[in-house]
Design an enzyme around this catalytic site. Structure first.
Site, mmCIF file in Angstrom:
data_model
loop_
_atom_site.group_PDB
_atom_site.id
_atom_site.type_symbol
_atom_site.label_atom_id
_atom_site.label_comp_id
_atom_site.label_asym_id
_atom_site.label_seq_id
_atom_site.Cartn_x
_atom_site.Cartn_y
_atom_site.Cartn_z
ATOM 1 N N GLU A 78 0.844 -1.196 0.000
ATOM 2 C CA GLU A 78 0.000 0.000 0.000
ATOM 3 C C GLU A 78 0.887 1.256 0.000
ATOM 4 O O GLU A 78 1.908 1.294 0.698
ATOM 5 C CB GLU A 78 -0.840 -0.043 1.286
ATOM 6 C CG GLU A 78 -1.748 1.135 1.541
ATOM 7 C CD GLU A 78 -2.524 0.986 2.863
ATOM 8 O OE1 GLU A 78 -2.228 0.027 3.632
ATOM 9 O OE2 GLU A 78 -3.418 1.809 3.120
ATOM 10 N N LYS A 86 -9.285 2.417 -2.195
ATOM 11 C CA LYS A 86 -9.542 1.788 -0.887
ATOM 12 C C LYS A 86 -10.899 2.209 -0.355
ATOM 13 O O LYS A 86 -11.183 3.404 -0.214
ATOM 14 C CB LYS A 86 -8.427 2.175 0.090
ATOM 15 C CG LYS A 86 -8.503 1.472 1.451
ATOM 16 C CD LYS A 86 -7.268 1.835 2.289
ATOM 17 C CE LYS A 86 -7.234 1.082 3.606
ATOM 18 N NZ LYS A 86 -5.994 1.386 4.381
ATOM 19 N N CYS A 144 -5.388 -3.275 2.657
ATOM 20 C CA CYS A 144 -5.266 -3.282 4.125
ATOM 21 C C CYS A 144 -6.600 -3.456 4.844
ATOM 22 O O CYS A 144 -7.161 -4.547 4.846
ATOM 23 C CB CYS A 144 -4.527 -2.016 4.577
ATOM 24 S SG CYS A 144 -3.805 -2.145 6.247
#
Lengths: 269, 269
Positions: free
Chosen positions: B34, B105, B138
């Site tokens: 990330e 995300k 994540c």
């Protein structure tokens, strides 16, 4: 536990013996395996019918209720339910005052599909003085959507009567995948998961034991228990802590952070 | 990787160095962490703006695309995206022919909420000659609904650029919870999960490394990698096997067995 197929009376007697032992050690909420009154590997609907009981008129559940009343405890256990000739793989929650709730296994595994109907009660939760309790059964745990359903309705503790079978590919020294699923589900929902598995081999089907009590952070509080022998696990449950634990920082609570409108539930046509 | 905050040029150079090493060992699909071009612990929106790039006009992504073209490989990597002055924590999929897909995300962690907007592209999957690929980042992995969204749309491989932070309560000898979540999600969806984490401490924030490549049965194929050093993991991915694996027996396929109409997604009023 190691229930014996079809031997309801002796299975119930053994459950009570184990229950007395747990109570003597201070247990207040007792969780027993899936279909623990009947055994699991049925070979015909007639065999199911011979063991299945009506929730409101069940000798087994009356016996369990008497045990809870006498000891001032709560229990969850799996049994085959006969609802007017329709059979469910069910789990009952009983307290000192009697039956509190019933759950019918929503996701049926393998040959269960021949004998049982899928559950028709969704994912109910029950408020008790021990906290808010949900129940699911074995293969239900393979559906994170089910665990989330209990969590968003306020479950502090998810009780899981189960009959886990071996999963291919497990390397020596690895934890059983079923117990890894408990860890993941407890962690991402901030709730306790109490999974009571059976042991033994029944009509050629092996069961893996390894019951676990998983805390709301996802770490096991007790277990895995023996893969082969009956064993009682104990842990302290603090429902209020589970509820408070979910505010992980100023911005994040895993139940509130879901973006439900963005999820895809159906395979696109 | 261990990106350095704000040092885009040297981070990209280091990524290419690692990429060349992986390609020399036969890698065809490379996954990087990330925000690996920029570092993670921003302290102002201005810092984000200084590192963020427009997908269609990005020096970093042009460099990565040239690498993929020159080596005939595919890669996934996280970068801060500038979309007309709105910033996303994004991940890009690039192949030999150029950019294939972009993902923003969807679930933002902690202070990311101060600098980035939540993703607005749901959970897209991209068909490539290596298989159907999804990307998540994540904290998205804490939402089993997100993994399911990729799975029901046909993902064989889920690539996860990540910057995992420590989780309280981990006992010595336990696997990191983030890697346990990979196992559970891979298992219940029958897909590969390739999670590339960063290492190092940045402005006081520790990252845990321990990247993993998880097979469709839920067992790790490679890793966990070092918690502190840069390390490349390799594994063989067979997308067709993942697809075929889900018919666990005559009755059970975890994607088909979902009972979507029974799940509760919203807290009852």
């Amino acid at each position: 536990m190691e229930p014996r197929i079809g031997e309801v009376e002796s299975n119930v007697t053994e459950l009570l013996r184990l229950g007395e032992e747990a109570v003597a050690h201070g247990a207040k909420l007792l969780v027993f395996p899936e279909l623990c009154s009947s055994g699991y590997v049925f070979q015909s609907k007639e065999e199911v019918a011979a063991c299945a009981e009506d929730l409101s008129d069940s000798r087994t559940i009356s016996t369990w209720a008497a045990f809870c009343r006498a000891n001032n405890v709560w229990m969850v256990a799996g049994y085959p339910e006969n609802s007017g000739g329709t059979y469910f793989n069910s789990s009952v929650l009983i307290g000192p005052e009697g039956v509190i709730g019933n759950y019918r296994k929503n996701h049926l595994w393998n040959n269960e599909n021949k004998y049982f109907e899928p559950g028709d009660c969704n994912h109910p939760v029950f408020r008790t003085e021990l906290g808010t309790i949900g129940m699911m059964v074995c293969y239900d745990g393979w559906f994170p959507e089910a665990v989330r359903s209990f969590a968003v309705q306020g479950a502090d503790v998810l009780c899981v009567p189960t009959n886990w079978v071996p999963i291919p590919g497990q390397a020596p020294g690895e934890k059983a995948m079923a117990t890894i699923l408990c860890q993941a589900s407890a962690h991402v929902n901030g709730l306790y998961i109490v999974a009571a598995d059976r042991v033994g081999t029944e009509r050629g089907q092996e069961f893996i034991g390894q019951s676990v009590i998983t805390g709301y952070t996802g770490w096991h509080l007790a277990g895995p228990a023996s893969p082969v022998h009956q064993e009682i696990l104990y842990a302290e449950i603090k429902p209020g802590e589970a509820r408070d634990s979910r505010q992980w920082n100023e911005f994040n609570d895993p139940l509130l952070n879901r973006r439900v409108e963005t999820y895809t539930t159906h395979t696109p046509a």
